[in-house]
Design an enzyme around this catalytic site. Sequence first.
Site, PDB file in Angstrom:
ATOM      1  N   HIS A  60      -2.509  11.844  -0.547  1.00  0.00           N
ATOM      2  CA  HIS A  60      -1.859  10.614  -0.491  1.00  0.00           C
ATOM      3  C   HIS A  60      -2.205   9.882  -1.789  1.00  0.00           C
ATOM      4  CE1 HIS A  60      -1.246   6.801   1.929  1.00  0.00           C
ATOM      5  NE2 HIS A  60      -1.404   6.358   0.671  1.00  0.00           N
ATOM      6  N   HIS A  62       0.123   7.393  -5.177  1.00  0.00           N
ATOM      7  CA  HIS A  62       1.153   6.681  -5.661  1.00  0.00           C
ATOM      8  C   HIS A  62       1.335   7.119  -7.056  1.00  0.00           C
ATOM      9  CE1 HIS A  62       1.504   4.259  -1.942  1.00  0.00           C
ATOM     10  NE2 HIS A  62       0.333   4.764  -1.766  1.00  0.00           N
ATOM     11  N   GLN A 155       7.875   0.339   1.136  1.00  0.00           N
ATOM     12  CA  GLN A 155       6.621  -0.351   0.629  1.00  0.00           C
ATOM     13  C   GLN A 155       6.544  -1.889   1.275  1.00  0.00           C
ATOM     14  OE1 GLN A 155       3.511  -0.069  -2.119  1.00  0.00           O
ATOM     15  NE2 GLN A 155       3.233  -1.515  -0.197  1.00  0.00           N
ATOM     16  N   HIS A 213       2.057   4.807   6.143  1.00  0.00           N
ATOM     17  CA  HIS A 213       0.837   4.133   6.050  1.00  0.00           C
ATOM     18  C   HIS A 213       0.814   3.565   7.236  1.00  0.00           C
ATOM     19  CE1 HIS A 213       1.733   4.725   1.691  1.00  0.00           C
ATOM     20  NE2 HIS A 213       0.594   4.130   1.253  1.00  0.00           N
ATOM     21  N   GLU A 216      -3.454  -0.316   7.697  1.00  0.00           N
ATOM     22  CA  GLU A 216      -4.258  -0.336   6.668  1.00  0.00           C
ATOM     23  C   GLU A 216      -4.560  -1.792   6.641  1.00  0.00           C
ATOM     24  OE1 GLU A 216      -2.670   0.457   3.006  1.00  0.00           O
ATOM     25  OE2 GLU A 216      -4.617   0.575   1.752  1.00  0.00           O
ATOM     26  N   ASP A 312      -5.038   7.881  -3.618  1.00  0.00           N
ATOM     27  CA  ASP A 312      -4.117   6.746  -3.354  1.00  0.00           C
ATOM     28  C   ASP A 312      -3.951   6.172  -4.474  1.00  0.00           C
ATOM     29  OD1 ASP A 312      -3.024   5.152  -1.950  1.00  0.00           O
ATOM     30  OD2 ASP A 312      -4.436   3.962  -0.861  1.00  0.00           O
ATOM     31  N   TRP A 318      -3.698  -1.820  -6.575  1.00  0.00           N
ATOM     32  CA  TRP A 318      -4.627  -1.906  -5.435  1.00  0.00           C
ATOM     33  C   TRP A 318      -5.978  -1.466  -5.897  1.00  0.00           C
ATOM     34  CZ3 TRP A 318       0.495  -0.577  -5.717  1.00  0.00           C
ATOM     35  CH2 TRP A 318       1.358  -1.394  -4.823  1.00  0.00           C
TER      36      TRP A 318
END
Length: 426
Positions: A60, A62, A155, A213, A216, A312, A318
């Site tokens: 996972h 991005h 997103q 996702h 979360e 991630d 983030w």
Amino acid sequence: MDILIKNCRLLGSEKLFDVGIEDGRIKEIKEKANGRMNDKAREEIDAGGRLLTSSFFNMHFHLDTVFTAGQPRYNASGTLLEGIEIWEERKKSLTEKDVIERCEKAVEIFTLYGTTFIRTHADTTEKELTSLKALLKAKKLFGDLCDIQITAFPQDGILTQKENAELLEKAAELGADCIGMIPHNEYTREDGIDSIRIAFDIAQRHNKDVDGHVDETDDPDSKFLEVVAAETIKRSYQKRVIAGHTTAMGSYDNAYAFKLFGTLKKAEITIVSNPLVNANLQGRFDSYPKRRGLTRMKELLNSGINVCLGHDDMLDPWYPLGTGDMLQVLFMALHLAHFTSREELLNALDLITTNGAKALRLNDYGIAPGKKANLVLLNAKNEIDALRILGPPLLVIKEGRIVASTIDGPKIYRKGKPKEVELFTS
Ligand code: FE2
């Protein structure tokens, strides 16, 4: 023979082995006590008793947001939602070149640290689908270093803007490998449930896997995972669904969690935990006691549910840190999940190796003759040292080719040529 790795240890054994590699696959494994391997190899490496394992899965990540921390501002609250707001501003200036350049640097770093598979998310709520188009190119450009699979990731939500479902479908048509969702970021619980069904509908129409996702948040009432599991069962989509994060599970009532595990098992869903990033993002609305903000990794595994790990984010809205080392992700997971009994530690590498292969239904994976030679030679002589010392490994082999080495400084190899990897950001 192409490569011979001499005097290496394999997981679960104190003995020394020679491992021979030819035509991209493991040709032979011979225990040292039974004599030397006879075949000559073009390249021979003496492992000096170090541990040889399968290469790592980052399940996972991005790649479209990587290295954008501070653009246009840093995340002051440390929350998921402020991260989404900052990215909304940053993505207005996205270009394919911008995404591909950042992606190249990230893939090189991940390769150096032993990862040869990345499941990335591409934000599909940007109207031009710039992230997706760039990552489809990156998948080809950098496929010699890492196998990349792309999840079309809405997103900002599927039902928060009328064109988002259409964009998600378009992403499937353009070649995304999986369909994503973010039900906890929809306006209401009802929209969240509808968004899950829309994502499954698109996935089924295009014969794609689902990779969401899910939940979360620390909100114990965020219970979309049960809906994802139910849709999986009703649509006979077993083994084809991944739910990422599921951090709300850390706040569920035990009786509810117990029932949920039964449904997850029936659905044969894989849970991907992202402990670096969720240790950062979760618990932000707590005073004390402060929740750890992690899914129930240990209990899921003990219930026979597949769990793997993702990095991630790295230096983005983030997560302001990140090395690209899946061993570091594992290190954080072991601490936060109390996964530290002797037996748990000895099997811990499964979370970034075997369990990833299981999630992807790969059957020519592992260290055995005839399997694809996707290997790392760790700078450790046993399992515990591997978890203490972390990366980078001495050597990374993808399908029988050396793609990274730190024996003579941190280098990756593209078309056989060495390239220094820049680990500094300024
Ligand atoms: Fe994510």
